[in-house]
Design an enzyme around this catalytic site. Sequence first.
Site, PDB file in Angstrom:
ATOM      1  N   LYS A 125       3.586   0.393 -54.808  1.00  0.00           N
ATOM      2  CA  LYS A 125       4.480   1.238 -53.982  1.00  0.00           C
ATOM      3  C   LYS A 125       4.785   0.570 -52.642  1.00  0.00           C
ATOM      4  O   LYS A 125       4.511   1.115 -51.565  1.00  0.00           O
ATOM      5  CB  LYS A 125       3.872   2.622 -53.778  1.00  0.00           C
ATOM      6  CG  LYS A 125       3.734   3.407 -55.077  1.00  0.00           C
ATOM      7  CD  LYS A 125       3.510   4.885 -54.832  1.00  0.00           C
ATOM      8  CE  LYS A 125       3.457   5.699 -56.102  1.00  0.00           C
ATOM      9  NZ  LYS A 125       2.288   5.427 -56.945  1.00  0.00           N
ATOM     10  N   ARG A 163      -5.892  10.919 -64.898  1.00  0.00           N
ATOM     11  CA  ARG A 163      -7.123  11.706 -65.070  1.00  0.00           C
ATOM     12  C   ARG A 163      -7.232  12.469 -66.391  1.00  0.00           C
ATOM     13  O   ARG A 163      -8.339  12.553 -66.927  1.00  0.00           O
ATOM     14  CB  ARG A 163      -7.306  12.624 -63.854  1.00  0.00           C
ATOM     15  CG  ARG A 163      -7.698  11.806 -62.621  1.00  0.00           C
ATOM     16  CD  ARG A 163      -7.517  12.564 -61.328  1.00  0.00           C
ATOM     17  NE  ARG A 163      -6.109  12.667 -60.946  1.00  0.00           N
ATOM     18  CZ  ARG A 163      -5.676  13.252 -59.838  1.00  0.00           C
ATOM     19  NH1 ARG A 163      -6.539  13.806 -59.006  1.00  0.00           N
ATOM     20  NH2 ARG A 163      -4.390  13.295 -59.546  1.00  0.00           N
ATOM     21  N   LYS A 212      -1.810   0.698 -66.057  1.00  0.00           N
ATOM     22  CA  LYS A 212      -1.294   0.708 -64.686  1.00  0.00           C
ATOM     23  C   LYS A 212      -2.429   0.408 -63.705  1.00  0.00           C
ATOM     24  O   LYS A 212      -3.436   1.102 -63.677  1.00  0.00           O
ATOM     25  CB  LYS A 212      -0.682   2.076 -64.369  1.00  0.00           C
ATOM     26  CG  LYS A 212      -0.085   2.156 -62.969  1.00  0.00           C
ATOM     27  CD  LYS A 212       0.638   3.463 -62.759  1.00  0.00           C
ATOM     28  CE  LYS A 212      -0.248   4.532 -62.199  1.00  0.00           C
ATOM     29  NZ  LYS A 212      -0.543   4.417 -60.769  1.00  0.00           N
ATOM     30  N   ASP A 228       1.328  -0.913 -59.668  1.00  0.00           N
ATOM     31  CA  ASP A 228       1.828   0.220 -58.887  1.00  0.00           C
ATOM     32  C   ASP A 228       1.399   0.085 -57.427  1.00  0.00           C
ATOM     33  O   ASP A 228       0.486   0.764 -56.976  1.00  0.00           O
ATOM     34  CB  ASP A 228       1.282   1.512 -59.519  1.00  0.00           C
ATOM     35  CG  ASP A 228       1.942   2.744 -58.943  1.00  0.00           C
ATOM     36  OD1 ASP A 228       2.988   2.605 -58.267  1.00  0.00           O
ATOM     37  OD2 ASP A 228       1.422   3.849 -59.179  1.00  0.00           O
ATOM     38  N   THR A 248       5.310  12.929 -56.803  1.00  0.00           N
ATOM     39  CA  THR A 248       5.120  14.200 -57.533  1.00  0.00           C
ATOM     40  C   THR A 248       4.170  15.147 -56.791  1.00  0.00           C
ATOM     41  O   THR A 248       4.064  16.309 -57.144  1.00  0.00           O
ATOM     42  CB  THR A 248       4.580  13.960 -58.951  1.00  0.00           C
ATOM     43  OG1 THR A 248       3.542  12.994 -58.882  1.00  0.00           O
ATOM     44  CG2 THR A 248       5.657  13.488 -59.883  1.00  0.00           C
ATOM     45  N   ASP A 265       8.246  -1.731 -46.836  1.00  0.00           N
ATOM     46  CA  ASP A 265       8.130  -2.506 -45.599  1.00  0.00           C
ATOM     47  C   ASP A 265       9.484  -3.168 -45.351  1.00  0.00           C
ATOM     48  O   ASP A 265      10.444  -2.921 -46.089  1.00  0.00           O
ATOM     49  CB  ASP A 265       6.999  -3.548 -45.757  1.00  0.00           C
ATOM     50  CG  ASP A 265       6.326  -3.847 -44.423  1.00  0.00           C
ATOM     51  OD1 ASP A 265       7.044  -4.054 -43.428  1.00  0.00           O
ATOM     52  OD2 ASP A 265       5.080  -3.886 -44.386  1.00  0.00           O
TER      53      ASP A 265
END
Length: 429
Positions: A75, A219, A39, A73, A128, A78
């Site tokens: 996101k 992470r 990603k 990714d 999240t 607009d």
Amino acid sequence: MSQDPTPTRAPIAVALDAADLATIRSWTRSVAPFVSTVKIGLEAYCRDGALAVSTAREAAENAGFADIGLFLDLKLHDIPATVAGAARAVAPLRPDYLTVHAAGGPAMIEAAASALDQTRIAAVTVLTSVDDEVLARVGIIGPSLDAAVRLAELAVSSGARAIVCSPLEVAAIRAAVPSDIVLITPGVRPAGSDLGDQVRIATPAAALAAGADLLVIGRPITSAADPSAAAREIAADLHGVWSRQAPLVVVSGPSGVGKSTVVAEALRRAPDAWLSVSVTTRPPRPGERDGVDYWFVDEQAFERMARSGELLEHARYAGHHYGTPRDPVQSRRAASVPVLLEIEVQGARQVRQSQPDCRLVFLAPPSWEELAARLRGRGTESDDAVRRRLEVARGELAASNEFDDVVVNVDVGASADTLVGFLHEHGAP
Ligand code: 5GP
């Protein structure tokens, strides 16, 4: 039919939120043997643009994993024209997934989907990192579970083919959207690891068991002293979820083929196995008992169960709703009890999505003529109901090639023995 019982690559998208291209390269090289997807998010893309993508792809290719998936990714959120332009701009990167915020609304999602027809537009529901209190302050009607389901339904009806949601919402969203929609969950943390800024979380194994298709993990892998070992460990843990569970055997086939008879005989021969009791809105037939043959419920109760994610799968069949309660199936499998489902084809497809280690068995009639004769001879249905069931049966027979096994039901004992073999088998089909 059979596949490697200890596959190593798991449905994980590793978040390559790295400070430079060299780190993207080394992380990708380390994790590519264990994960399906990488990603590239805002940090890397804002700094390095397309170079971030080509660096990751090259590193995966050099490690022998040229087929690694790309999750872009960004996101996007607009006006539709701008989002369509951005989507067209990334088309040469051939992302497998591109994220947009579902809150951007239907026209924006449609614009992204029509600009990139080879890519799954993945709609982000509720981040999240956001809890119910923040959601209320932002002005979105909560709680987050309701907001996420509402946004997922809106996104799918506008052309999104994947949904990004917290693991705590997966089951409810899985129940609300078609089974071919990919559910992606960030916010997964191996037990005992640092939560960082995530608040709505679960372990990778729990997210998968709840019905997620792809887990975004950053992470816990990339900040580990040895990212390769961390990825390998999580992948092994996820495969363990599948291999430790007792088998789930799903039997489908056209009405009248003799599913119930074969299943009853299989259970007589395998008393350690458990047959799931479905919920239905169909009225009981003479002799059928509530809680034994089915749980007989009304439309409202069924809808409530489906909406809240209590059903592992559900479908409409010949004018009535049918569904499999989720918890009893999962708890029995976890307790090493083999589980048998006897359901129709649309439901079997949904089970395949959420329980990829299940075995789908299609029970076929020796011939079409024999099936029609058996259905008419049963005498439990009106002429009209028999006609409707035969119509459905034609479609069901055509779906038999989607199943792991086709068992032609010539002899009840032999068909039952085949099922018993599957119920006592270990490892994915
Ligand atoms: P019947 O009304 O004859 O009992 O069942 C009609 C069809 O619904 C059969 O093909 C049966 O296997 C299927 N069915 C029963 N329970 C379930 C369920 O929980 N889910 C789905 N998808 N189909 C079911």
